[in-house]
Design an enzyme around this catalytic site. Structure first.
Site, PDB file in Angstrom:
ATOM      1  N   ARG A  69       4.919  13.188   9.326  1.00 10.98           N
ATOM      2  CA  ARG A  69       6.122  12.493   8.891  1.00 10.98           C
ATOM      3  C   ARG A  69       6.897  12.036  10.120  1.00 10.98           C
ATOM      4  NH1 ARG A  69       9.704  15.376   7.282  1.00 10.98           N
ATOM      5  NH2 ARG A  69       8.844  17.455   7.368  1.00 10.98           N
ATOM      6  N   TYR A 197      -0.365   8.010   6.521  1.00  5.84           N
ATOM      7  CA  TYR A 197      -0.351   9.480   6.490  1.00  5.84           C
ATOM      8  C   TYR A 197       0.398   9.994   5.250  1.00  5.84           C
ATOM      9  CZ  TYR A 197       1.141  14.188   7.109  1.00  5.84           C
ATOM     10  OH  TYR A 197       1.394  15.511   6.849  1.00  5.84           O
ATOM     11  N   GLY A 198      -0.147  10.998   4.612  1.00  2.64           N
ATOM     12  CA  GLY A 198       0.353  11.543   3.348  1.00  2.64           C
ATOM     13  C   GLY A 198       1.861  11.585   3.155  1.00  2.64           C
ATOM     14  N   GLY A 199       2.545  12.354   3.990  1.00  2.00           N
ATOM     15  CA  GLY A 199       3.991  12.563   3.808  1.00  2.00           C
ATOM     16  C   GLY A 199       4.784  11.260   3.833  1.00  2.00           C
ATOM     17  N   LYS A 206       7.989  13.550  -0.842  1.00  2.00           N
ATOM     18  CA  LYS A 206       9.271  13.725  -0.149  1.00  2.00           C
ATOM     19  C   LYS A 206      10.247  12.585  -0.479  1.00  2.00           C
ATOM     20  CE  LYS A 206       7.766  17.342   2.102  1.00  2.00           C
ATOM     21  NZ  LYS A 206       8.215  18.687   1.717  1.00  2.00           N
ATOM     22  N   HIS A 226      13.947  21.576  -1.960  1.00  2.00           N
ATOM     23  CA  HIS A 226      12.723  21.825  -1.179  1.00  2.00           C
ATOM     24  C   HIS A 226      12.354  23.299  -1.336  1.00  2.00           C
ATOM     25  CE1 HIS A 226      10.684  21.398   3.049  1.00  2.00           C
ATOM     26  NE2 HIS A 226       9.824  21.247   2.072  1.00  2.00           N
ATOM     27  N   SER A 248       9.910  24.252   7.527  1.00  2.00           N
ATOM     28  CA  SER A 248       8.456  24.279   7.737  1.00  2.00           C
ATOM     29  C   SER A 248       8.067  25.394   8.708  1.00  2.00           C
ATOM     30  CB  SER A 248       7.943  22.923   8.214  1.00  2.00           C
ATOM     31  OG  SER A 248       8.858  22.341   9.068  1.00  2.00           O
ATOM     32  N   CYS A 250       7.331  28.466   7.968  1.00  2.00           N
ATOM     33  CA  CYS A 250       7.838  29.790   7.594  1.00  2.00           C
ATOM     34  C   CYS A 250       7.025  30.395   6.448  1.00  2.00           C
ATOM     35  CB  CYS A 250       9.303  29.713   7.203  1.00  2.00           C
ATOM     36  SG  CYS A 250      10.389  29.361   8.585  1.00  2.00           S
ATOM     37  N   GLY A 251       5.922  29.758   6.045  1.00  2.00           N
ATOM     38  CA  GLY A 251       5.023  30.374   5.071  1.00  2.00           C
ATOM     39  C   GLY A 251       5.394  30.147   3.617  1.00  2.00           C
ATOM     40  N   ASP A 277       6.328  23.567  -3.072  1.00  2.00           N
ATOM     41  CA  ASP A 277       7.115  22.723  -2.158  1.00  2.00           C
ATOM     42  C   ASP A 277       8.422  22.180  -2.750  1.00  2.00           C
ATOM     43  OD1 ASP A 277       7.316  21.553   0.438  1.00  2.00           O
ATOM     44  OD2 ASP A 277       6.695  19.617  -0.364  1.00  2.00           O
ATOM     45  N   ASN A 374      -1.576  19.380  12.168  1.00  2.00           N
ATOM     46  CA  ASN A 374      -0.951  19.015  10.887  1.00  2.00           C
ATOM     47  C   ASN A 374      -1.998  18.456   9.908  1.00  2.00           C
ATOM     48  OD1 ASN A 374       1.272  18.726   9.110  1.00  2.00           O
ATOM     49  ND2 ASN A 374       1.474  16.562   9.639  1.00  2.00           N
ATOM     50  N   SER A 375      -3.233  18.894  10.050  1.00  2.00           N
ATOM     51  CA  SER A 375      -4.256  18.443   9.093  1.00  2.00           C
ATOM     52  C   SER A 375      -3.972  19.075   7.728  1.00  2.00           C
ATOM     53  CB  SER A 375      -5.651  18.796   9.588  1.00  2.00           C
ATOM     54  OG  SER A 375      -5.747  20.158   9.910  1.00  2.00           O
ATOM     55  N   ARG A 376      -4.417  18.404   6.679  1.00  2.00           N
ATOM     56  CA  ARG A 376      -3.963  18.775   5.341  1.00  2.00           C
ATOM     57  C   ARG A 376      -5.101  18.836   4.330  1.00  2.00           C
ATOM     58  NH1 ARG A 376       1.856  19.328   4.534  1.00  2.00           N
ATOM     59  NH2 ARG A 376       2.689  18.954   6.603  1.00  2.00           N
ATOM     60  N   ARG A 407      13.169  31.654  10.284  1.00  4.22           N
ATOM     61  CA  ARG A 407      12.465  32.452  11.284  1.00  4.22           C
ATOM     62  C   ARG A 407      13.493  32.873  12.330  1.00  4.22           C
ATOM     63  NH1 ARG A 407       7.055  32.422  13.397  1.00  4.22           N
ATOM     64  NH2 ARG A 407       6.314  31.082  11.709  1.00  4.22           N
TER      65      ARG A 407
HETATM   66  C1  OXD Z   1       6.888  19.421   4.820  1.00  2.00           C
HETATM   67  C2  OXD Z   1       5.727  19.314   3.915  1.00  2.00           C
HETATM   68  O1  OXD Z   1       6.854  18.848   5.914  1.00  2.00           O
HETATM   69  O2  OXD Z   1       5.789  19.939   2.836  1.00  2.00           O
HETATM   70  O3  OXD Z   1       7.864  20.085   4.451  1.00  2.00           O
HETATM   71  O4  OXD Z   1       4.759  18.615   4.234  1.00  2.00           O
HETATM   72 MN    MN Z   2       7.722  20.677   2.376  1.00  2.00          MN
END
Ligand code: OXD
Ligand code: MN
Length: 591
Positions: A69, A197-199, A206, A226, A248, A250-251, A277, A374-376, A407
């Site tokens: 993004r 790219y996805g995002g 988003k 979010h 992001s 933080c799991g 998400d 950042n591969s998805r 975090r």
């Molecule tokens: C983010 C995602 O960046 O979910 O928050 O891809």
């Molecule tokens: Mn997200």
């Protein structure tokens, strides 16, 4: 496909602007999807993976200049700059439309304009909303088929209504100089150019489900957040629902799909995933807050995902999944990424498609990675072994607790409960996370990310805080309780003190006990902290003193924190709600 005059008019405008050779409505059928997959494989846009091991799975690589993004190229285009607020890039709508139309003009020449009608949320649910994305990318179409609900029924449900979001995507030349991701909340419009790219291009995610929807929620009295949503089932078979927001890294996906520790599983505890998400939440007829996940799939970060860290996410990727920018293991035509397992592939291409040399791999140097950091994976939610049976129901689930987190190596305790809804909004508005060695720049720098919405709030964040306060007033004593967690407290050598992952369930249990008035707590300046004996340590290699140490609230650190929050609040000037200023004063006084 439709008689809706507003849809017909917009599509005519788009055709005229983009000048495609052909137009194709996407109908969500398997036959059309299969034909598009075939076409994308023939053109090289996608690679078909081993269909025995990974049926329906494909690999796609984006341009190396286009892998994430782009917050600095993301704009909120409202009539006034003040409406976008101090945390967003802003441009006047007129000027931005002109600029973007000039960039996109004629860009579908020689191509097909795909029209994707989609529903965010179960089709026809009172909490769902409709969008239509036009795109010149089969990759985008195939991802939208996973991430949203695409069907002719969407147009039936829309009828003649004008309540739908216009989404224009054009790859153009994937030129980063002319890349723009723009939201026009007053017009229900999104325009994304020069990215694949996805995002940036799956505009339901988003752009719509957070930036546009947060604005709609503000105007219409609901919330787009979010947040993950999970259901926690106790041995009596009762399920309680939690929504949680984290910045992001933080799991969030891991928490959403958590597997409880063995001793709790044996007792009959279970976790059910609704979303990883995004949450859309409305007040129901009984006055409680109900949430749906508007998405239909997971667009998860691949590196670090493995059987131990997130068994359920990995299982979700075994069928019908599109992998983006991971490594291609040529030995069996499957995929690989750092952290999947310890066996570095010896015959693989990296995410750019070049031969990868495992001998040169250095964990500390991201440029040597086989998979892009950042591969998805884009995986259907229905594949998830712990997907909730409520996932596809339109009514939503009643939320008992809202959890914020970040975090923080030292400051925030493992968990605390805010003193009230207003105090919880204060906690969310001051949310922060420390940068890790994984990202470029200094380690341990605190970045404030209110409600984890910093890059996603589609209007002035001070108004957003006020909207949260207003929702609390409407919910009254039916409001979910608000908590803050921190899985990342470290000792002086930087070692994590809390095991995290499935063991986070121990903390969720305390949270739900608090919601039901079943657990005690100690009141501190920042909120209610558990009595150490109320966090169950069964089967954990952890002593009471360590647990006590991560539950402490250090006065000096929090005094510094209060000063930093004051600084953070200055950005919002007079628009900052008085309630939040009062909350800050209360904190200072309590310290
Ligand atoms: C983010 C995602 O960046 O979910 O928050 O891809
Ligand atoms: Mn997200």
């Amino acid at each position: 496909m439709t008689k809706n005059p507003t849809v017909i008019k917009w599509l005519e405008e788009m055709k005229e602007l983009l000048t495609p050779d052909q137009v194709m409505w996407i109908d969500g059928s398997d036959a059309q999807r299969d034909a598009l997959r075939k076409e994308a494989c023939e053109s090289g846009e996608m690679i078909e993976l081993n269909q025995e091991l990974l049926p329906g799975c494909y690999l796609h690589r984006t341009n190396p200049n286009d892998v994430a993004r782009v917050e600095d190229r993301t704009f909120i285009c409202t009539s006034t700059k003040e409406d976008a607020g101090p945390t967003n890039n802003w441009c006047a709508p007129e000027e931005m439309y002109k600029k973007l139309y000039n960039i996109a003009r004629g860009s579908y020449k020689g191509e097909t304009m795909y029209i994707v009608p989609f529903s965010m949320g179960p089709i026809g649910s009172p909490l769902a909303k409709v969008g239509i994305e036009v795109t010149d990318s089969i990759y985008v179409v195939l991802n939208m088929l996973i991430m949203t609900r695409v069907s002719p029924k969407v147009m039936e449900v829309l009828g003649d209504s004008n309540d739908w979001v216009r989404c224009l995507h054009s790859r153009c030349d994937i030129d980063p100089e002319y890349r723009y991701i723009c939201q026009f909340p007053e017009d229900n419009t999104i325009i994304s150019v020069n990215s694949g790219y996805g995002g940036n291009v799956l505009l339901g995610k988003k752009c719509f489900a957070l930036r546009i929807a947060s604005y709609q929620g503000w105007k219409e009295g609901w919330m787009a957040e979010h947040m993950l949503i999970l259901g926690l089932e106790n041995p009596k078979g009762e399920v309680k629902y939690i929504a949680a927001a984290f910045p992001s890294a933080c799991g969030k996906t891991n928490l959403a799909m958590l597997i409880p520790p063995e001793y709790l599983r044996k007792k009959g505890y279970k976790v059910w995933t609704i979303g990883d998400d995004i949450a859309w939440m409305r007040i129901g007829e009984d006055g409680r807050l109900y949430a749906i996940n508007p998405e239909n799939g997971f667009f998860g970060v691949a590196p670090g995902t493995n059987e131990k860290s997130n068994f359920n996410a990995l299982a979700s990727t075994k069928e019908g999944t599109i992998f983006t920018n991971v490594a291609h293991d040529l030995s069996n035509n499957t995929v690989w990424w750092e952290g999947l397992n310890k066996d570095l592939p010896t015959n693989a291409n990296d995410w750019k498609g070049n031969k990868w040399d495992p001998a040169k791999f250095d964990k500390a140097d991201k440029t040597t990675c086989a998979a892009n950091p950042n591969s998805r994976f884009t995986a259907p939610a229905k594949n998830c072994p712990c997907i909730s049976e409520e996932f596809d129901k339109g009514a939503g689930v009643p939320i008992s607790a809202i959890v914020f987190g970040g975090r923080r190596a030292k400051t925030a305790p493992l968990v605390y409960q805010s003193k009230s809804w207003e105090n919880g909004v204060f906690v969310g508005s001051a949310m922060a996370s420390e940068t890790t060695a994984a990202a470029a720049g200094a380690v341990g720098v605190v970045r404030r990310d209110p409600m984890a919405m910093l890059p996603f709030c589609g209007y002035n964040m001070a108004d957003y805080f006020q909207h949260w306060l207003d929702m609390g007033k409407k919910l009254g004593d039916k409001a979910p309780k608000i908590f803050n967690v921190n899985w990342f407290r470290t000792d002086d050598d930087g070692n994590f003190l809390w095991p995290g992952f499935g063991d986070n369930m121990r903390v969720l249990n305390w949270i739900l006990d608090r919601c039901e008035g079943k657990a005690e707590a100690t009141e501190t300046a920042i909120g209610y902290v558990p009595m150490p004996e109320d966090i169950d340590l069964t089967d954990l290699d952890m002593d009471m003193d360590t647990l006590k140490s991560i539950l402490t609230v250090d006065k000096d650190m929090w005094t510094k924190e209060a000063t930093e929050i004051e600084e953070h609040y200055k950005k919002f000037g007079d628009k900052l709600p008085n309630e939040l200023r009062e909350q800050l004063e209360n904190l200072k006084a309590a310290l």
